[in-house]
Write an enzyme that holds these catalytic residues in place. Sequence first.
Site, PDB file in Angstrom:
ATOM      1  N   ASP A   1      -7.766   1.393   2.465  1.00 56.16           N
ATOM      2  CA  ASP A   1      -7.480   2.460   3.420  1.00 56.16           C
ATOM      3  C   ASP A   1      -8.415   3.652   3.252  1.00 56.16           C
ATOM      4  OD1 ASP A   1      -5.961   3.350   5.582  1.00 56.16           O
ATOM      5  OD2 ASP A   1      -4.579   4.458   4.317  1.00 56.16           O
TER       6      ASP A   1
ATOM      7  N   HIS B   1       0.839  -1.197   0.000  1.00 54.94           N
ATOM      8  CA  HIS B   1       0.000   0.000   0.000  1.00 54.94           C
ATOM      9  C   HIS B   1       0.877   1.252   0.000  1.00 54.94           C
ATOM     10  CE1 HIS B   1      -2.543   3.154   1.957  1.00 54.94           C
ATOM     11  NE2 HIS B   1      -3.356   2.732   1.035  1.00 54.94           N
TER      12      HIS B   1
ATOM     13  N   ASP C   1       0.524   5.282   0.295  1.00 59.03           N
ATOM     14  CA  ASP C   1      -0.205   6.544   0.472  1.00 59.03           C
ATOM     15  C   ASP C   1       0.493   7.599  -0.371  1.00 59.03           C
ATOM     16  OD1 ASP C   1      -2.303   5.979   2.286  1.00 59.03           O
ATOM     17  OD2 ASP C   1      -0.862   5.800   3.910  1.00 59.03           O
TER      18      ASP C   1
END
Length: 377
Positions: free
Chosen positions: A207, A92, A94
């Site tokens: 998320d 993941h 961000d």
Amino acid sequence: MPNLTRDNELAGAGRQAVVTRILSEISFARKLAELEKIDWKELIDLAEGIVKESLDGSLEDLKNAVAKAEGLMAPIAPKAKAYTIYCVGHGHIDMNWMWGWPETVATTNDTFLTVLKLMDEFPQLTYTQSQASVYEIARSHNPELFEAIKQKVKEGRWEVVASHWVEGDKNIASGEALARHLLYTRRFFKQHFGLEPEDVLVDWSPDTFGHAWTLPSIDARGAVKRYYLCRGGDTPTKSIFWWEGPDGGRVLVDREKLWYNSELKPESALLSLDFYEETGLKDRMQVYGVGDHGGGPTRRDIRYAIEMDTWPIFPNFKFSTSDEYFSLLEASPVEFPVVRHEMNFEFSGCYTSQSDIKRNNRLGEILAGEADTAAAL
């Protein structure tokens, strides 16, 4: 079930590793017997007794005792191996949380280079990556890396789960903005990878802090049939369900009850039994890998999954893609419940955090609408 000392050798000859193996198998066998209502208590007790008697002996004695105990529990093995954990490696990223754009570019580059190196080292490894934005980073800043990723996609080892440009804020983004995410992302992957919308069927939103009730409707109209989320808040749902929008559009949801940055370890096996008790499914997807600031699968987890897959009184650990797992769900005779409401109604601070970015995003949405109107005229 004990936690393995993580700085020990994972699959080596160390005493801790051997003890962890057999105690994990025994814990799994006991819960499996209870769940399947099979009387294996005497068998399991006998196997455990053999191991306990050897704990103070040499390592070789302990290994022999474990082999004997596993042999005694052999009748349980077929039932144990009826369960499979589909291990979906993920990193993941961000885009800009507590760092700036240059660091996002570096994180993306480092994550992808690491994954490709691990794929060379472990031929069975598969990897799943969302967000068209990170693929564009690779294309713009490291064309050689981008070409290597395209090759892995062709081989079926690198799964694209990017139906949206980023894993964005879905609380206050407009419906038109979300539709454009789908439009531009589909266009990007068609141009650079030859992927049709039918090749990327999932909205990958682990998320995302809120899931508006209109999302199934928007996604379904963009050829999305599946949805993966982790932050469902306190909204009660099952782990697998159909999410239906106001217009009847549906997506099949896998709601992660562990975490999207999880590790592959013995506790994963007991979670599979909990999952079966809840859903009636013996196949479970586990998304694993270091994330948020990138990273992806680690050698530790890969090696441990390979090791645990050899344990006879334990589930199968299979490196997989989300597409393979969702296809199993869609073919399942289980009737999944239907949810017809928003999820995670509020996430404290998410409406005001990074408010300048969100204000500018809204202004951009307004300007885009005005530009569309002008273009139409």
